[in-house]
Design a protein around this motif. Structure first.
Motif, mmCIF file in Angstrom:
data_model
loop_
_atom_site.group_PDB
_atom_site.id
_atom_site.type_symbol
_atom_site.label_atom_id
_atom_site.label_comp_id
_atom_site.label_asym_id
_atom_site.label_seq_id
_atom_site.Cartn_x
_atom_site.Cartn_y
_atom_site.Cartn_z
ATOM 1 N N ARG A 40 0.856 -1.190 0.000
ATOM 2 C CA ARG A 40 0.000 0.000 0.000
ATOM 3 C C ARG A 40 0.891 1.239 0.000
ATOM 4 N NH1 ARG A 40 -4.993 -1.769 0.842
ATOM 5 N NH2 ARG A 40 -5.370 -3.600 2.108
ATOM 6 N N ASP A 41 0.366 2.361 -0.459
ATOM 7 C CA ASP A 41 1.153 3.591 -0.458
ATOM 8 C C ASP A 41 1.578 3.994 0.949
ATOM 9 O OD1 ASP A 41 1.016 3.794 -3.194
ATOM 10 O OD2 ASP A 41 -0.603 5.277 -3.195
ATOM 11 N N GLU A 42 0.700 3.813 1.914
ATOM 12 C CA GLU A 42 0.987 4.264 3.277
ATOM 13 C C GLU A 42 1.829 3.279 4.091
ATOM 14 O OE1 GLU A 42 -3.021 2.185 3.347
ATOM 15 O OE2 GLU A 42 -2.045 3.596 2.005
ATOM 16 N N SER A 44 4.207 -0.715 3.590
ATOM 17 C CA SER A 44 4.489 -1.972 2.901
ATOM 18 C C SER A 44 5.161 -2.917 3.875
ATOM 19 C CB SER A 44 5.353 -1.750 1.656
ATOM 20 O OG SER A 44 6.714 -1.834 1.929
ATOM 21 N N LYS A 119 5.450 3.448 2.001
ATOM 22 C CA LYS A 119 6.195 2.476 1.193
ATOM 23 C C LYS A 119 7.545 3.064 0.784
ATOM 24 C CE LYS A 119 4.506 3.724 -3.385
ATOM 25 N NZ LYS A 119 3.837 3.292 -4.579
#
Length: 131
Positions: A40-42, A44, A119
């Protein structure tokens, strides 16, 4: 009110369990493995395996804070000029901006988790060792 919460609880329910058999796999450094357990962007979470003698390029992340946690084997992790030898059950946090390098100096593979928030892919800057 319970009926109104049910859609929220269902929306937050986790997907199926994930492990190396069903995670997205990649190879790095020619012979080392990585599996995206959470991508996920927020945040990993990656499980990695480094073969004996394998190492990554020394680098740092501009935004990502990372936590390395050894599952099996022995990980040599240089961070900020200090070398740490981590054994199974041990971990180390690496803040953004701190140059680091994971390597396997042992004779057996090392398996470990790397948790990055946010991430770390696309946030990496090479940092050659100082002379």
């Amino acid at each position: 009110m319970t009926i109104l919460l049910l859609p929220l609880l269902l929306a937050a329910a986790p997907d199926a369990p994930i492990d190396r058999t069903n995670a997205e796999h990649y190879v790095w450094g020619g012979s080392n493995d990585g599996w995206h357990l959470v991508k996920r962007d927020e945040m990993s979470v990656i499980q990695e395996r480094i073969v004996p003698g394998g190492a990554e390029v020394r680098h740092y992340h501009q935004r990502a804070r990372q936590f390395f946690y050894v599952l099996s084997g022995e990980l040599t992790l240089e961070a900020g000029g200090v070398t740490h030898v981590l054994k199974a059950g041990q971990g180390l946090e690496v803040p953004p901006g701190v140059p680091h390098r994971a390597q396997n100096s042992s004779g057996a593979p090392v398996d470990f988790l790397v948790n990055s928030t946010p991430k770390s892919h696309g946030d990496r800057v090479d940092a050659p060792a100082e002379k």
